[in-house]
Design an enzyme around this catalytic site. Structure first.
Site, PDB file in Angstrom:
ATOM      1  N   HIS A   1      -3.634  -4.738   0.327  1.00  0.00           N
ATOM      2  CA  HIS A   1      -2.798  -5.148   1.483  1.00  0.00           C
ATOM      3  C   HIS A   1      -2.856  -6.886   1.609  1.00  0.00           C
ATOM      4  O   HIS A   1      -3.754  -7.435   1.924  1.00  0.00           O
ATOM      5  CB  HIS A   1      -3.452  -4.786   2.997  1.00  0.00           C
ATOM      6  CG  HIS A   1      -3.330  -3.345   3.113  1.00  0.00           C
ATOM      7  ND1 HIS A   1      -2.180  -3.035   3.705  1.00  0.00           N
ATOM      8  CD2 HIS A   1      -3.934  -2.352   2.777  1.00  0.00           C
ATOM      9  CE1 HIS A   1      -2.337  -1.724   4.045  1.00  0.00           C
ATOM     10  NE2 HIS A   1      -3.369  -1.292   3.402  1.00  0.00           N
TER      11      HIS A   1
ATOM     12  N   CYS B   1       0.929  -1.181   0.076  1.00  0.00           N
ATOM     13  CA  CYS B   1      -0.022   0.118   0.056  1.00  0.00           C
ATOM     14  C   CYS B   1       0.792   1.374   0.076  1.00  0.00           C
ATOM     15  O   CYS B   1       1.281   1.634  -1.131  1.00  0.00           O
ATOM     16  CB  CYS B   1      -0.954   0.093   1.176  1.00  0.00           C
ATOM     17  SG  CYS B   1      -2.494   1.077   0.803  1.00  0.00           S
TER      18      CYS B   1
ATOM     19  N   GLU C   1      -1.057  -8.971   3.109  1.00  0.00           N
ATOM     20  CA  GLU C   1      -0.942  -9.488   4.445  1.00  0.00           C
ATOM     21  C   GLU C   1      -2.238 -10.153   5.187  1.00  0.00           C
ATOM     22  O   GLU C   1      -2.208 -11.128   5.825  1.00  0.00           O
ATOM     23  CB  GLU C   1      -0.157  -8.716   5.457  1.00  0.00           C
ATOM     24  CG  GLU C   1      -1.127  -7.428   5.647  1.00  0.00           C
ATOM     25  CD  GLU C   1      -0.713  -6.233   4.791  1.00  0.00           C
ATOM     26  OE1 GLU C   1      -0.507  -6.381   3.657  1.00  0.00           O
ATOM     27  OE2 GLU C   1      -0.974  -4.936   5.290  1.00  0.00           O
TER      28      GLU C   1
HETATM   29  N1  GLN Z   1      -1.913   6.885   3.052  1.00  0.00           N
HETATM   30  C1  GLN Z   1      -1.878   6.132   1.476  1.00  0.00           C
HETATM   31  C2  GLN Z   1      -3.052   6.159   1.178  1.00  0.00           C
HETATM   32  O1  GLN Z   1      -4.104   6.545   1.937  1.00  0.00           O
HETATM   33  C3  GLN Z   1      -1.555   4.657   2.033  1.00  0.00           C
HETATM   34  C4  GLN Z   1      -2.702   4.009   2.799  1.00  0.00           C
HETATM   35  C5  GLN Z   1      -1.969   2.322   3.489  1.00  0.00           C
HETATM   36  O2  GLN Z   1      -0.892   2.156   3.378  1.00  0.00           O
HETATM   37  N2  GLN Z   1      -2.877   1.810   4.069  1.00  0.00           N
HETATM   38  O3  GLN Z   1      -3.362   5.850  -0.090  1.00  0.00           O
END
Ligand code: GLN
Length: 548
Positions: A509, A383, A511
């Site tokens: 994500h 992400c 994970e």
């Molecule tokens: N801050 C970034 C976004 O909002 C990444 C978010 C995250 O890593 N969950 O896109």
């Protein structure tokens, strides 16, 4: 079959593994052929943990349907190997929001709204929704916090009432406690457990099982004492010393006969013989001496490992599958900015940048990505980690020195990461991100496609910002390809460097979908690349399949 409820409360102190115990008990029952669902009741007032700092709460776990939940839901999904939905998570905030909305609609016809019965009825309604929506025969319900907290009183009262609502033969109460160790006399103490059980009794619940946690071996006479003083059947006292391999807990509970006792008390007949071979293999592999693979995890909340619970577990799953020991070096991104902590990065066989929000430490993460790219060290961005990888590439390969995400620099002349059009104008913070599973189309022949061994996968998301499509071509020309995109090709889901041992970032994500017996393919590919760098012999023995 009549629905059976198992309620798990905690006493003495929190953070003693109540969630893992609940999850492991779920596994015991699933192994015997029952369909199981698990629900977490969190007594805090927040509507969900999505707005809470990881320092307060640890990781925010995301479900397929986009619910932002407590990290215990991650334990439930990993241990029981199920996909839960929003009915599995409930907070005081949600209960009150619902009851107050009903009151405003006039649903209560002029009545006075009180904790009993309106609040407790709403809690019971939400517990009752679980078996129906999850199609489960047995529902495990864990109450967060410890007995005696002001906030948990309505929840405990609801659990008490359910006993008469559904019949006492259909409910089972488990209380998890902690036995402190007194150094001077070198003994474990049961007194806090006795007090805590007494407190629970005062609220109308007599636990039928006490899971006694401690940091050392619990002698049998102590279990007898707990049985006697807390008025629990000796079969219902479960000594649970801290173990170094979390996935051993179901095996230990099995040995202690927990499932047999539970089933006797709930009038259940075993439908199939449990098969623990996969779990035994995992535990055996975890205990075995294995070549070490060092992974530097560059993040913001590195003092609190719980903030990266699922990442930690997914790395462990991959390591177990490959027969290597993944050792995580926790590196503070803000320290890297000050020139500190680089020894860990330089010593690492792989670098991982997990998800995150806000600008603190962002330059440190970008520097770590640059180091990984230039030194051909395997890199995995989750992400925010993928966004960081794109910013670094734009700055140092394409030469746009002011490239950034508009999250960190709204005036960047090269906003390689930008707000999604449908996120503009949203000012509320709660549950307004792009959340939950979305499909991702893989580019044939890419590193991602090879790892997954498929064409379309579904992965869980939690973000507001996206790769800026205006930059796609320039990136492609310089060797970064977008090996995963949304099926309509509007959103970048995976970016990877073609000419690198493993430099890959995902907007989702991964994970959250890794399971001990089904490690996530991208984590396996990353750890494999890191192991190769470490010169470790990999003995892959687990077949990898995606959740797609
Ligand atoms: N801050 C970034 C976004 O909002 C990444 C978010 C995250 O890593 N969950 O896109």
């Amino acid at each position: 079959m009549t629905i059976k409820y198992i309620f798990v409360t905690g006493g003495v102190v929190s953070s003693v593994g109540k969630g893992v115990t609940t999850a492991a008990i779920g596994r015991l029952l699933k192994e015997r052929g029952f369909t199981v669902a698990v629900q977490k009741l969190d007594p805090y007032i927040n509507v969900d943990p999505g707005t809470m700092s990881p320092y307060q709460h640890g990781e925010v776990y995301v479900l397929n349907d986009g619910s932002e939940t407590d990290l215990d839901l991650g334990h439930y999904e990993r241990f029981v190997d199920i996909n839960l939905s929003k009915v599995s998570t409930l907070t005081t905030g949600q209960v009150y929001a619902e009851v107050i909305a009903k009151e405003r609609r006039g649903d209560y016809l002029g009545g006075t709204i009180q904790v009993i019965p309106q609040i407790t009825d709403e809690i019971k309604r939400r517990i009752g929704m679980v078996p129906e929506q999850a199609g489960a025969e047995i529902v495990l319900v864990e109450v967060g916090g410890t007995v005696g907290d002001i906030e948990s009183l309505p929840f405990i009262e609801a659990l008490r009432q359910i006993r008469s609502d559904v019949g006492r033969e259909n409910v089972f109460y488990i209380h998890t406690t902690w036995l402190p160790h007194i150094g001077a006399t070198n003994e474990l103490k049961t007194k806090p457990t006795q007090h805590s059980v007494r407190e629970l009794r005062a609220l109308g619940i007599s636990p039928q099982m006490i899971v006694a946690r401690a940091d050392r071996t619990i002698p049998p006479d102590l279990c007898e004492k707990i049985a006697k003083f807390c008025d629990v059947d000796p079969r219902g006292v479960v000594p649970m010393p801290t173990v170094d391999v979390m996935y051993e807990i179901p095996l230990l509970l099995e040995k202690l006969g927990v499932a047999g006792y539970l089933m006797d008390m709930l009038g259940l007949e075993e439908r199939k013989q449990p098969d623990w071979s996969a779990w035994e293999r995992i535990v055996k592999s975890a205990r075995k001496e294995k070549p070490a693979v060092r992974v530097a995890l560059v993040g913001k909340y590195v003092e609190l490992h719980d903030a990266y619970m699922s990442v930690k577990e997914a790395l462990a799953h991959a390591g177990l599958a490959l027969g290597v020991q993944v050792e995580i070096d926790w590196v503070h991104a803000a320290e890297l900015e000050k020139g500190r902590g680089w020894e860990e990065v330089r010593a690492a066989d792989g670098v991982i940048v997990p998800g995150g929000f806000d600008s603190r430490g962002i330059e440190g993460k970008i520097a770590a990505a640059q180091y990984a790219r230039e030194n051909r060290v395997p890199y995995f961005g989750l992400c925010l980690g993928m966004q960081v990888m794109a910013i670094e590439f734009a700055r140092n390969v394409l030469g746009y020195s002011e490239a950034n995400s508009t999250e960190f620099d709204p005036a960047s002349p090269y906003p390689v990461i930008d707000l999604m059009p449908d996120q503009r104008g949203i000012s509320e913070k709660g549950a307004t991100m792009r959340l939950g599973v979305y499909p991702c189309q893989l580019q044939p022949g890419s590193i991602a496609a090879q790892a997954y061994g498929g064409e379309v996968v579904e992965e869980r998301h939690r973000h507001r910002f996206e790769f800026n499509n205006a930059a796609r071509e320039a990136f492609n020309e310089h060797g970064m390809r977008f090996s995963g995109v949304s099926p309509d090709n509007r959103l970048v889901e995976i970016a990877e460097l073609a000419e690198h041992p493993y430099m890959l970032g995902t907007q989702f994500h991964p994970e959250f979908l890794s399971r001990p017996t089904r490690p996530h393919p991208l984590f396996v590919a990353f750890v494999k690349a890191a192991a190769e760098r470490a010169g470790a012999k990999v003995e892959a023995n687990v077949s990898v399949e995606s959740n797609g």
